[in-house]
Design a protein around this motif. Structure first.
Motif, PDB file in Angstrom:
ATOM      1  N   VAL A  20       0.757  -1.084   0.000  1.00 46.22           N
ATOM      2  CA  VAL A  20       0.140   0.030  -0.104  1.00 46.22           C
ATOM      3  C   VAL A  20       0.830   1.297  -0.222  1.00 46.22           C
ATOM      4  CG1 VAL A  20      -2.019   1.235   1.102  1.00 46.22           C
ATOM      5  CG2 VAL A  20      -1.937  -1.234   1.058  1.00 46.22           C
ATOM      6  N   GLN A  49       2.402   3.226   8.499  1.00 37.67           N
ATOM      7  CA  GLN A  49       3.168   2.403   7.783  1.00 37.67           C
ATOM      8  C   GLN A  49       2.946   0.782   8.527  1.00 37.67           C
ATOM      9  OE1 GLN A  49       5.532   5.200   8.390  1.00 37.67           O
ATOM     10  NE2 GLN A  49       3.951   5.851   6.803  1.00 37.67           N
ATOM     11  N   ILE A  50       1.783   0.613   8.669  1.00 38.41           N
ATOM     12  CA  ILE A  50       1.614  -0.979   9.455  1.00 38.41           C
ATOM     13  C   ILE A  50       1.308  -2.041   8.545  1.00 38.41           C
ATOM     14  CG2 ILE A  50      -0.169  -1.990  11.046  1.00 38.41           C
ATOM     15  CD1 ILE A  50       1.012   0.575  12.051  1.00 38.41           C
ATOM     16  N   LYS A  51       1.804  -2.934   8.889  1.00 44.06           N
ATOM     17  CA  LYS A  51       1.751  -4.396   8.268  1.00 44.06           C
ATOM     18  C   LYS A  51       0.587  -5.309   8.793  1.00 44.06           C
ATOM     19  CE  LYS A  51       4.556  -8.148   9.029  1.00 44.06           C
ATOM     20  NZ  LYS A  51       5.533  -9.276   8.853  1.00 44.06           N
ATOM     21  N   LYS A  74      -1.063 -10.722   3.075  1.00 45.44           N
ATOM     22  CA  LYS A  74      -0.231  -9.672   3.953  1.00 45.44           C
ATOM     23  C   LYS A  74      -0.692  -8.269   3.148  1.00 45.44           C
ATOM     24  CE  LYS A  74       4.083  -8.532   2.979  1.00 45.44           C
ATOM     25  NZ  LYS A  74       5.623  -8.306   2.812  1.00 45.44           N
ATOM     26  N   ILE A  75      -0.846  -7.374   4.058  1.00 44.33           N
ATOM     27  CA  ILE A  75      -1.155  -5.998   3.605  1.00 44.33           C
ATOM     28  C   ILE A  75      -0.078  -5.091   4.314  1.00 44.33           C
ATOM     29  CG2 ILE A  75      -2.741  -3.944   3.615  1.00 44.33           C
ATOM     30  CD1 ILE A  75      -5.081  -6.339   4.300  1.00 44.33           C
ATOM     31  N   GLU A  76       0.687  -4.410   3.451  1.00 51.20           N
ATOM     32  CA  GLU A  76       1.571  -3.682   4.155  1.00 51.20           C
ATOM     33  C   GLU A  76       1.642  -2.170   3.522  1.00 51.20           C
ATOM     34  OE1 GLU A  76       5.527  -5.526   4.648  1.00 51.20           O
ATOM     35  OE2 GLU A  76       6.410  -3.785   5.640  1.00 51.20           O
ATOM     36  N   ALA A  77       1.397  -1.104   4.275  1.00 50.28           N
ATOM     37  CA  ALA A  77       1.752   0.134   3.860  1.00 50.28           C
ATOM     38  C   ALA A  77       2.907   0.544   4.297  1.00 50.28           C
ATOM     39  CB  ALA A  77       0.781   1.077   4.702  1.00 50.28           C
ATOM     40  N   PHE A  78       3.614   1.361   3.325  1.00 47.73           N
ATOM     41  CA  PHE A  78       5.195   1.546   3.428  1.00 47.73           C
ATOM     42  C   PHE A  78       5.360   3.034   3.184  1.00 47.73           C
ATOM     43  CE2 PHE A  78       6.575   1.857  -1.017  1.00 47.73           C
ATOM     44  CZ  PHE A  78       5.443   1.272  -1.549  1.00 47.73           C
ATOM     45  N   THR A  79       6.321   3.676   3.463  1.00 47.74           N
ATOM     46  CA  THR A  79       6.804   5.138   2.621  1.00 47.74           C
ATOM     47  C   THR A  79       8.316   4.895   2.290  1.00 47.74           C
ATOM     48  OG1 THR A  79       7.507   7.184   3.508  1.00 47.74           O
ATOM     49  CG2 THR A  79       7.453   5.401   5.269  1.00 47.74           C
ATOM     50  N   GLY A  86      -0.321   4.096  -1.193  1.00 50.14           N
ATOM     51  CA  GLY A  86      -1.477   5.397  -0.854  1.00 50.14           C
ATOM     52  C   GLY A  86      -3.003   4.859  -0.893  1.00 50.14           C
ATOM     53  N   ASP A 122      11.577   4.968   4.445  1.00 46.84           N
ATOM     54  CA  ASP A 122      12.214   3.955   5.305  1.00 46.84           C
ATOM     55  C   ASP A 122      13.318   3.209   4.493  1.00 46.84           C
ATOM     56  OD1 ASP A 122      11.151   4.384   7.704  1.00 46.84           O
ATOM     57  OD2 ASP A 122       9.103   3.404   7.243  1.00 46.84           O
ATOM     58  N   ARG A 172       4.250   3.570  14.714  1.00 48.12           N
ATOM     59  CA  ARG A 172       4.800   3.481  13.374  1.00 48.12           C
ATOM     60  C   ARG A 172       5.420   2.185  13.034  1.00 48.12           C
ATOM     61  NH1 ARG A 172       7.764   5.387   9.062  1.00 48.12           N
ATOM     62  NH2 ARG A 172       9.889   4.745  10.061  1.00 48.12           N
ATOM     63  N   ARG A 173       5.196   1.754  12.001  1.00 47.81           N
ATOM     64  CA  ARG A 173       5.563   0.372  11.491  1.00 47.81           C
ATOM     65  C   ARG A 173       5.344  -0.744  12.337  1.00 47.81           C
ATOM     66  NH1 ARG A 173      11.071   0.284   8.163  1.00 47.81           N
ATOM     67  NH2 ARG A 173       9.827  -0.937   6.853  1.00 47.81           N
ATOM     68  N   ILE A 202      -3.382   2.598   8.325  1.00 44.75           N
ATOM     69  CA  ILE A 202      -1.930   1.975   8.022  1.00 44.75           C
ATOM     70  C   ILE A 202      -1.063   2.765   7.400  1.00 44.75           C
ATOM     71  CG2 ILE A 202      -3.208  -0.284   8.062  1.00 44.75           C
ATOM     72  CD1 ILE A 202      -2.909  -0.670   5.046  1.00 44.75           C
ATOM     73  N   ILE A 203      -1.781   3.677   6.171  1.00 45.40           N
ATOM     74  CA  ILE A 203      -0.937   4.469   5.656  1.00 45.40           C
ATOM     75  C   ILE A 203      -0.027   5.531   6.502  1.00 45.40           C
ATOM     76  CG2 ILE A 203      -0.794   6.414   3.900  1.00 45.40           C
ATOM     77  CD1 ILE A 203      -2.195   4.168   2.592  1.00 45.40           C
ATOM     78  N   TYR A 204      -0.763   5.951   7.658  1.00 45.66           N
ATOM     79  CA  TYR A 204      -0.034   7.098   8.162  1.00 45.66           C
ATOM     80  C   TYR A 204       1.042   6.514   9.056  1.00 45.66           C
ATOM     81  CZ  TYR A 204      -4.701   8.841   6.773  1.00 45.66           C
ATOM     82  OH  TYR A 204      -5.670   9.540   6.078  1.00 45.66           O
ATOM     83  N   TYR A 254      -8.962   9.784   1.168  1.00 45.63           N
ATOM     84  CA  TYR A 254      -8.492  11.014   1.993  1.00 45.63           C
ATOM     85  C   TYR A 254      -9.615  12.202   2.031  1.00 45.63           C
ATOM     86  CZ  TYR A 254      -3.973   8.712   1.293  1.00 45.63           C
ATOM     87  OH  TYR A 254      -2.951   8.027   1.098  1.00 45.63           O
TER      88      TYR A 254
END
Lengths: 345, 345
Positions: free
Chosen positions: A253, B278-280, A280-285, A255, A288, B247-248, B274-276, A260
């Motif tokens: 994920v 960065q959650i898995k 697995k659902i993983e939001a990332f930036t 975005g 990192d 976070r994370r 999860i976006i804000y 929003y």
């Protein structure tokens, strides 16, 4: 006293409602001395060459309204990624004449003080400099980190990308094709769909605006299901993807732009499906993963030089056309990664 | 012809509505020859010693109704995990006298033909044999895989466990404490909450039935937020956890038992968080991690022998009390991991 030059700027008018429009910004010309004062330790003075229009620039809702970029304060220049030439430096890592990319401001000349950590020196200039706002910059690195590190792809995987024509999606799709994956993308116009298929070699692409039942659409493109969903939009597309993931599928994920502006976020009803398929659902930036930037360049630069990775840009000429370009990016009218050309190197 | 002995069995009556009740099962006595026929290649004849009551046994809804365990067919013995003694074997990996645990049937004696891959030989008998239905069996391995492989814990992490008193949760909490984590669990009664705190050394525990606002509850126990949420329940607890992740943070999803009986699944409104941060979120099944079983034993057995890991069981004596035990597990009345003692070794 040093000679001053004029410095055209794009400033934020105030809080915004929904996506930024041209009227949320205004132009102003101030002056600047093209030399850093002696006390400006660690600062860098740059000439901005290209500025980048990116989805994250609309920021998120606060109690007070939506901001244009997270560090925005009203009546100051918009902050964003760009490609710059160093004119003067009091920072040990940079010297006059260097080309850099990173966080700068929407104006002709900027003094970068606090964000110097985010500046990357540009070492390879045999490719288009504007690429460092997209393919070789933050969006490209987002694609790389999300696909490889979060998506954990393998040859033959079934890959679905939403906003596939976006600055990130373009590269995700091409990296996936180079790895031997089956790749389908969604975009918001017939033209974009054609480019995805014909220029980027996607196995399939569709205009989500013409699809009534996204679950049925994904079933049609992925009769065997999806291994990796690279999500940029959330909402209904996310729901449909959850119903079509394969066992141990990964959703990266980047975005959820559909969410929003909602007063109340959309409830995701198909989440329980992750249990049945071990998803697995993983939001990332991207922040990192910047330590992987050298590895990213080693991977992507040769592909660009060999013509195996290409990129479509929409370059607006002149800072005064920046506000319109930013609005175009948000309304999906840009015909490629939206860039603003401020000055040639 | 070989001598036959009687074989008491618990059979499934038919499809079930919601959680299984005693009336969904019935007892029957058939006969069995305690020797495998010559043609039974790869089969194993076992005497069942302990049978395990586990949440997964209620299966999932089908078009026709909910089944009791996935491979159930009506009027056949219930399938489930157990600890068994091998009486006869035509399988190269097992011999008469071996103790094994794995998938067997709810009866005194079983012939295991197709599921022999799921049988593990029991090599360590200095600990309670019943533990191989729980702490040292499938639930224990679920805890280990979910906590270490999915949760990726580190010392000092803030860990929240729902259904913390369950067969899985008990071990997750103790593994987390041994790693130097801060651990809070939820359970469904005052007694269970006391055991979590006093016997298992949880830093905090609460009775979710007495909490009106789970978000506020989690904020109270985790003022700095949650690094790992080990989810067994889904629904409202999942929503509250999403609002409190750091976070994370990582959410290891072993089950979402609150969702299985709903006609329409609950929409998860807080997913966008999860976006804000960065959650898995990762759902997993123990079947993907059994290759780690030897490593699991190496980790957990010494802790058991040193008294650093303990376990609370509720053992019903006699196969005829199996249906009541299974119902008790599903209604939360069991005073520990629910086991049925069929015969002593």
């Amino acid at each position: 006293m040093e000679e001053q030059v004029s410095n055209k700027q794009v400033l934020a008018a105030g809080l915004i409602a929904g996506n930024p429009k041209q009227t949320d910004m205004y132009l102003q010309t101030s002056t600047i001395t093209l030399q850093l004062p002696p006390e400006a330790s660690n600062a860098v003075l740059v000439k901005n060459l290209y500025l980048s229009c990116d989805p994250y620039m609309r920021g998120t809702k606060t109690t007070f309204g939506t901001r244009l970029f997270y560090s925005f304060s009203p009546h100051s220049p918009i902050i964003g990624y760009g490609v710059c030439e160093v004119l003067d430096s009091k920072h040990p890592n940079f010297k006059k004449g260097d080309l850099v990319w990173g966080v700068t401001q929407w104006e002709e000349y900027s003094i970068i003080t606090t964000m110097t950590d985010s500046l990357f020196e540009i070492e390879h200039t045999d490719v288009s400099l504007s690429y460092y706002t997209g393919l070789l910059g933050m969006p490209g690195m987002t694609a790389y980190a999300g696909f490889y590190e979060v998506g954990v792809p393998k040859k033959g995987d079934y890959v679905f990308i939403s906003s596939a024509f976006g600055a990130v999606g373009q590269l995700v799709g091409q990296l996936a094709k180079l790895m031997g994956c089956y790749v389908v993308g969604s975009a918001g116009s017939k033209d974009k769909v054609e480019i995805l298929k014909n220029k980027f070699g996607f196995d399939g692409a569709f205009n989500y605006k013409e699809e009534k039942d996204l679950n049925a659409t994904l079933k049609r493109y992925f009769p065997k299901g999806i291994d990796i969903y690279f999500d940029n939009v959330g909402g209904d597309m996310f729901e449909a993807a959850l119903l079509n993931m394969r066992r141990r599928g990964r959703i990266a994920v980047a975005g959820m732009i559909s969410q929003y502006d909602l007063d109340e976020p959309q409830g995701i009803k198909n989440l329980v499906n992750i249990i049945y398929k071990q998803i697995k659902i993983e939001a990332f930036t991207v922040y990192d993963y910047y330590h992987l930037y050298p590895k990213f360049l080693d991977t992507v630069l040769p592909y660009i030089r060999e013509g195996k990775i290409t990129y479509v840009e929409d370059i607006a000429e002149g800072l005064e056309n920046g506000p319109a370009a930013l609005e175009a990016m948000f309304t999906g009218r840009s015909a490629g990664k939206q860039v603003v050309l401020v000055a040639r190197a």
